[in-house]
Scaffold this active site. Structure first.
Site, PDB file in Angstrom:
ATOM      1  N   GLU A   1       0.871  -1.332   0.160  1.00 51.08           N
ATOM      2  CA  GLU A   1      -0.060  -0.107   0.012  1.00 51.08           C
ATOM      3  C   GLU A   1       0.865   1.125  -0.052  1.00 51.08           C
ATOM      4  O   GLU A   1       2.087   1.247   0.217  1.00 51.08           O
ATOM      5  CB  GLU A   1      -0.958   0.196   1.498  1.00 51.08           C
TER       6      GLU A   1
ATOM      7  N   ARG B   1      -7.176  -0.184  13.132  1.00 51.00           N
ATOM      8  CA  ARG B   1      -5.564   0.415  12.985  1.00 51.00           C
ATOM      9  C   ARG B   1      -5.529   1.351  11.849  1.00 51.00           C
ATOM     10  O   ARG B   1      -6.586   1.775  11.249  1.00 51.00           O
ATOM     11  CB  ARG B   1      -5.029  -0.920  12.106  1.00 51.00           C
TER      12      ARG B   1
ATOM     13  N   ASN C   1      -4.494   3.296   8.111  1.00 48.47           N
ATOM     14  CA  ASN C   1      -4.551   2.784   6.825  1.00 48.47           C
ATOM     15  C   ASN C   1      -3.953   3.645   5.952  1.00 48.47           C
ATOM     16  O   ASN C   1      -2.834   4.389   6.362  1.00 48.47           O
ATOM     17  CB  ASN C   1      -5.958   2.513   6.670  1.00 48.47           C
TER      18      ASN C   1
ATOM     19  N   GLU D   1     -13.122  -4.547   9.323  1.00 52.65           N
ATOM     20  CA  GLU D   1     -13.724  -3.711   8.442  1.00 52.65           C
ATOM     21  C   GLU D   1     -15.274  -3.344   8.862  1.00 52.65           C
ATOM     22  O   GLU D   1     -16.142  -3.331   8.209  1.00 52.65           O
ATOM     23  CB  GLU D   1     -13.708  -4.461   7.034  1.00 52.65           C
TER      24      GLU D   1
ATOM     25  N   ASN E   1      -9.456   5.419   2.849  1.00 50.12           N
ATOM     26  CA  ASN E   1      -8.221   5.096   1.891  1.00 50.12           C
ATOM     27  C   ASN E   1      -7.853   6.340   1.140  1.00 50.12           C
ATOM     28  O   ASN E   1      -7.590   7.405   1.643  1.00 50.12           O
ATOM     29  CB  ASN E   1      -9.007   3.994   0.663  1.00 50.12           C
TER      30      ASN E   1
ATOM     31  N   ASP F   1      -9.536   2.423  -4.386  1.00 53.97           N
ATOM     32  CA  ASP F   1      -8.671   2.033  -3.092  1.00 53.97           C
ATOM     33  C   ASP F   1      -7.710   3.355  -3.075  1.00 53.97           C
ATOM     34  O   ASP F   1      -8.233   4.382  -2.606  1.00 53.97           O
ATOM     35  CB  ASP F   1      -7.917   0.628  -3.046  1.00 53.97           C
TER      36      ASP F   1
END
Length: 313
Positions: free
Chosen positions: A17, A97, A99, A118, A145, A197
């Site tokens: 990511e 957490r 992201n 989620e 995101n 995303d």
């Protein structure tokens, strides 16, 4: 048909990511969230480095004074140029957490969170100013995101993945945002196009979006018109960013798993000469700033979306 992509780094990341070009060092930074690793890659020399973090790491961005700012499980911290770690903003939430994250033109870090399972509405988006002051901008997010700004800094784009939208805000004089509205809604079926995303914004104001479970990266014009679809060799592209000497190469992070389970899942891919990107600003967060917690609220409201998205491999 000639493929558009190349393999920059063949790596078995569980959940690659957050690619970011570090112009000062001439290297790409990205993370493997669930392996708690920050990777770098210098395309000119092929040199690679790996930094292990103590917690799952959602994003890592270069700092003006050297080192990195990182979005971790329990908040945002900074590594100085010597590798010493300091918390900038600490707000541990059980079952959640950090992201994706992005640095605004003013040097503030916008850090998103999500629940490990989620669960809808458990994520947030928080702006951490260079002095460590934190403002909760969005609550009731599901999977925070992609975040990015228009070339003139007047617009901010944002993705809460399960909504299958890219939203846009107006940026206010104090660096916050208002006037949320849809910029793009993904109308193609999820089993074909996937879920938006990570994103990046090019020099013309075009928005490039990695489509998780869609095996593609989409390029939208500044007016929200779909102009290009770049097929990917993996089912789970996660994020994209321009880099390279001329900032024209589009780097794409990926995750393992998904239909077909491509052997390239988890690798760092690149689309050479994809467009004209922009240099990403570096975080102005100071490693010596006082640790902040319990951010002030400035919520823009609910952002939850339909079920069906999952980033678990």
């Amino acid at each position: 048909m000639t493929r558009a992509w190349e393999v920059a780094v063949a790596a078995p990341a569980r959940l690659g990511e957050g690619p970011t070009w570090d112009a000062r060092a001439g290297r790409l930074i990205w993370v493997d969230i669930l392996s708690a690793r920050v990777h770098t890659f210098d395309p000119a020399t092929g040199r690679r480095t790996v930094l292990a973090t103590e917690q799952h790491v959602g994003a890592a961005k270069p700092r003006v004074g050297g080192g990195l700012v990182v979005n971790l499980r329990d908040g945002v911290g900074a590594y100085d140029a010597a590798g010493a770690f300091t918390w900038l903003y600490r707000d541990p939430v059980p079952g959640c957490r950090g992201n994706d994250a992005a640095v605004a033109p003013d040097g503030a870090l916008w850090a998103g969170t999500m629940a490990y399972d989620e669960a809808p509405g458990r994520g947030t988006l928080t702006r951490i100013a260079p002095d460590g002051h934190a403002t909760r901008v969005l609550s009731d997010v599901t999977v925070s995101n992609g975040t990015g700004w228009s070339p003139d800094g007047r617009l901010m784009y944002y993705i809460d993945t399960p909504t299958r939208r890219v939203d846009v805000f107006d940026v206010t004089d104090d660096g916050l945002v208002t006037g949320r509205r849809p910029f793009v809604e993904i109308e193609d079926p999820a089993d074909q196009a996937g879920y938006p995303d990570g994103l990046t914004v090019d020099a013309d104001g075009g928005v490039w979006v990695a489509m998780f479970k869609g095996a593609q990266v989409r390029h939208y014009s500044a007016d929200g018109v779909l102009e290009r679809v770049v097929p990917m060799p993996v089912g789970r592209p996660t994020a994209c960013a321009f880099g390279g000497a001329a900032c024209t190469d589009l780097y794409v992070t990926t995750a393992r798993g998904g239909p077909g389970r491509s052997p390239l899942g988890g690798s760092l891919l690149v689309v050479p000469d994809a467009g004209q990107g922009r240099r990403s600003p570096s975080s102005r967060g100071e490693a010596g700033a006082p640790e902040a917690s319990a951010p002030a609220e400035k919520s823009e409201g609910r952002t939850g979306g339909p079920a069906g998205y999952t980033d678990r491999s």
